[in-house]
Every structure is written in C-alpha cells, then in structure tokens.
Scaffold this active site. Sequence first.
Site, PDB file in Angstrom:
ATOM      1  N   PRO A 131       2.718   0.847  -1.785  1.00 18.07           N
ATOM      2  CA  PRO A 131       1.495   0.807  -0.981  1.00 18.07           C
ATOM      3  C   PRO A 131       0.342   1.567  -1.633  1.00 18.07           C
ATOM      4  O   PRO A 131       0.531   2.642  -2.202  1.00 18.07           O
ATOM      5  CB  PRO A 131       1.904   1.486   0.327  1.00 18.07           C
ATOM      6  CG  PRO A 131       3.044   2.367  -0.028  1.00 18.07           C
ATOM      7  CD  PRO A 131       3.724   1.770  -1.235  1.00 18.07           C
ATOM      8  N   GLY A 132      -0.834   1.005  -1.560  1.00 19.29           N
ATOM      9  CA  GLY A 132      -2.049   1.674  -2.029  1.00 19.29           C
ATOM     10  C   GLY A 132      -3.047   1.775  -0.890  1.00 19.29           C
ATOM     11  O   GLY A 132      -3.275   2.835  -0.310  1.00 19.29           O
ATOM     12  N   CYS A 136     -30.274  -1.903  -8.692  1.00 19.57           N
ATOM     13  CA  CYS A 136     -31.186  -3.008  -8.986  1.00 19.57           C
ATOM     14  C   CYS A 136     -30.437  -4.333  -9.070  1.00 19.57           C
ATOM     15  O   CYS A 136     -30.335  -4.931 -10.135  1.00 19.57           O
ATOM     16  CB  CYS A 136     -31.930  -2.712 -10.282  1.00 19.57           C
ATOM     17  SG  CYS A 136     -33.208  -3.909 -10.617  1.00 19.57           S
TER      18      CYS A 136
HETATM   19  C1  LIG Z   1      -2.641  -3.071  -6.432  1.00 22.42           C
HETATM   20  C2  LIG Z   1      -1.186  -3.113  -6.449  1.00 22.42           C
HETATM   21  C3  LIG Z   1      -0.458  -2.572  -5.377  1.00 22.42           C
HETATM   22  C4  LIG Z   1      -1.084  -1.995  -4.145  1.00 22.42           C
HETATM   23  O1  LIG Z   1      -1.711  -2.946  -3.345  1.00 22.42           O
HETATM   24  P1  LIG Z   1      -2.339  -2.516  -1.940  1.00 22.42           P
HETATM   25  O2  LIG Z   1      -2.896  -3.763  -1.405  1.00 22.42           O
HETATM   26  O3  LIG Z   1      -3.388  -1.502  -2.226  1.00 22.42           O
HETATM   27  O4  LIG Z   1      -1.244  -1.950  -1.123  1.00 22.42           O
HETATM   28  C5  LIG Z   1       0.921  -2.581  -5.476  1.00 22.42           C
HETATM   29  N1  LIG Z   1       1.550  -3.107  -6.545  1.00 22.42           N
HETATM   30  C6  LIG Z   1       0.882  -3.641  -7.598  1.00 22.42           C
HETATM   31  C7  LIG Z   1       1.635  -4.178  -8.740  1.00 22.42           C
HETATM   32  C8  LIG Z   1      -0.501  -3.671  -7.571  1.00 22.42           C
HETATM   33  O5  LIG Z   1      -1.152  -4.230  -8.602  1.00 22.42           O
END
Ligand SMILES: *Cc1c(COP(=O)(O)O)cnc(C)c1O
Length: 426
Positions: A282-283, A350
């Site tokens: 998760p990110g 801009c």
């Molecule tokens: C960007 C990414 C994530 C995280 O995705 P989220 O939508 O931010 O949870 C996880 N795994 C990989 C390989 C990614 O490129």
Amino acid sequence: MFTIKNHLEKRDSHLTIGGVDTVDLVEKYGTPLYVTNEQRVRDNFRRYSEAFPDADMYYAAKANGNFTIMRILAQEGAGADVFGDGELYMALLAGIPKEKILFNGNSKTDRELEMAVETGVRVSVDSLDELNTLSRIAKSQNRTINIAFRVNPDVSPDTHPKISTGLKTSKFGIPHQEVVEAYKEAVELEGVNPIGMHCHIGSQILDTSPFDEAVNRMMDLVEQVKRLGVELEFLDIGSGLGIPYKKGELAPTPKDLADVVLPIFEKRSKAIGVNLKLIIEPGRYIMGDTTVLLTTVNTMKHAAKKFVGVDAGFNLLIRPAMYDSYHHVVVANKVDAQISSLYTVVGPICETGDILAHDRELPEVEKNDIIAIFDAGAYGFSMSSQYNGRPRCAELLVNDGQVDIIRKAETYDDLLANQLVPTRFL
Ligand SMILES: *Cc1c(COP(=O)(O)O)cnc(C)c1O
C-alpha cells in the site's frame, strides 16, 4: 472540536491537524507548506495490517519519499516496495530489513541490479532480458538473488488510464501467458532463485472486483509454476486501494479488500497445496489522507470565473493537472463561514493547466486567506518539481500538538545547487 474529515478538525473556525492550528503554522512557517499528521500515518498502516493479519505490508515508497515517514513505517514493521536505487538507498537507511524490500522497476539499470545483488534485497524481474542481466551480475558476484516475476495479469480496474498498470498494453510486467516460461528459464539460470510472484493492477481503485480477478489469475499461475516443481514462498498482489477524495465518495476499506482477497487466496492455496506469504504494497492508503497542503491566496480575480490565485501550483501538487484528480479544499482560516459562491483555485505556474480545484463552493475568499488542500500525502511532494524556478516548500510533521520540520524549504541556492558554469561564462 468538530471533525471536518477523518483526523482533520476545526477549532474557533480554524482548521486543525494533529491538534495544531493550521493558521498558527502558517504564521510561523509560511506557505506553501505540507503538513503531515504522524498518528494518522500509524493508524492507516495499522488498519491495513490488521485487515491482513498474516500478510507482510511493503510500503510503496514512491507515494511519499520523506525519510521520516519511512522511519515511522519502519517502526511500524513495514517492508518497502522500491522503484529505483534512490528509494532502495533510503529504505535501507531507514532501517527496513533487506528481506522485506522488493526492488521493482520496468527499466532498471545494470548498476541498480548490482546494488540489489550487493544489498541482498529481492528483485521483481520485469522482463526476460532483465532476468538474464541479473543472472550474469549475480554470478559475477558469486551470489544468488531471490526474485519474483512481475506479472501483467491483463486486468482492467476502473481508474484513470494513467494509473492502470495491469492492462495488456501496459509497460509493466511479463504477459501472464508467458510467465510460466519465465520461471522455467529462471530455474535453469544460475544466480537467480525464483521464490515469489508479483503483480500490481493500478492505483486509486474504488471497486474491489478487479482484485478478485487478479488474485485468481495469479493463483492459476502459482498452480502452473508448482507443476514445474518451483516452490514459491510469496505472492505479492501490489495494492492500489483507492481513498475517498470527494465528499461522500465511497471507497473500499482494507477490510473490504481482505474480504475479497483472503478467501480466494486461502481456498486456492489449500487446493494447490502451497503455503505462501501474502504481501501487500500500500502507498496511497497509508499516506494520502494524512497530509494537507497549505497555501496562501495571493490574488483574487473575477473574470470568466472567480479565480483564487494561490502560492502552490502543480510544481507542488501535480495530481489535478496530471490525472484530473479531485482534491477537497477549504478556507483554513474560516472553515465555519457560509458558502458564498463558486471559486476556481489556481496556482502561480505559467501553464493553463495549473488548476488545483475547479468551481468549488467556498465562503467569500480574500487575499491572504489560507487554502488547505486535503489528501495531499500521497503522490504530492514526491512528484514535485522546481518548475518555473520555484524552490520546493517545507514539510512538517505534527503529532498531538507537537510540530517538527521534516524537510526544510529550498532556497534560491538550491535552484543553482548542481549547476556548473563553464569559465567562459564567468
Ligand atoms: C505504486 C505502486 C504501489 C502502490 O500503489 P497505491 O495505489 O499507492 O497503493 C504498489 N506496488 C507497485 C508495484 C507500485 O508501482
């Protein structure tokens, strides 16, 4: 105290975050200013891990690359999904164990692969070409590196096309029809040890059904690979869980995701006879709603629209311009005031596309008001630039009334920092 959204509250008509008045922060630190609530980072992480009690959480470092954030998540027991040598460098420095780092990337340099082998992290291999290069590098160092293959499962999530990563035509991963062949090759090669399988279907996904399809497809492949005699240790299904940016928007929770993923994963693991560690990356869910971007109104203009000109633009938050993303905005110094009319919040860059928020109902906005842009913690600062010669702003961490600067604002010197002037121009 009244809740405005999640951990964001109001006190005396001012927006507060982590128990701190945003108007006070602006007086002290100026704008633009990113402010992150530490407790919310921890709470989001814990909510996700609790939904998947037996899985490992690899934080997707690209969502927010601030080092203190990585330290917080390392303390919480996170691993990391890194997409390049810089993120790998920081994740290791932050104390994330190498066994819990997966090095992703569709176009890694030989130097990056060498670094992966030297540091002993796991690599998600994106092509057969990369597999061969990695094998050669590992052999030359007399080492064996643990790998997964990044699978392109050809699953179409209902999200913005620029953040769908598992479509057949996407640049990421090995087409699922060719994956079994890739494991066959890996088994033959020295220096690489295939122990996992990886996919990631996209980001800001608001419907869990594509995960059902993706996990099933991955388990099909696990089964076929097992028939080759390859015993995998982990299945990494990426992440991509969306968050509600709009008021009233419904987004699945980690629990909702777990309810879809875990029964399939467990049932099929049993049927196939494998015992895999599940990994989630998760990110956005961890970082998105933890952070506000505070910005000051420079100018008001009543033209075809009522334009609110603020001091942050797509140099600091590119999501609206890049993905047509919606970020909720409020006037942080008058959150109680009555709605007056529709305003369009624009940055100082801009470019016609430098619009942060289109046609929003806001109270009467005046010069020097503070606009707070919500949910700016993921893909916000990490995608910022110095475009238009603008030094990047500071980042603060707040926690229960405490305030720390976790990144200083850049200065004009930073604009020139790595520029060299040949003597004939001096
Ligand atoms: C960007 C990414 C994530 C995280 O995705 P989220 O939508 O931010 O949870 C996880 N795994 C990989 C390989 C990614 O490129």
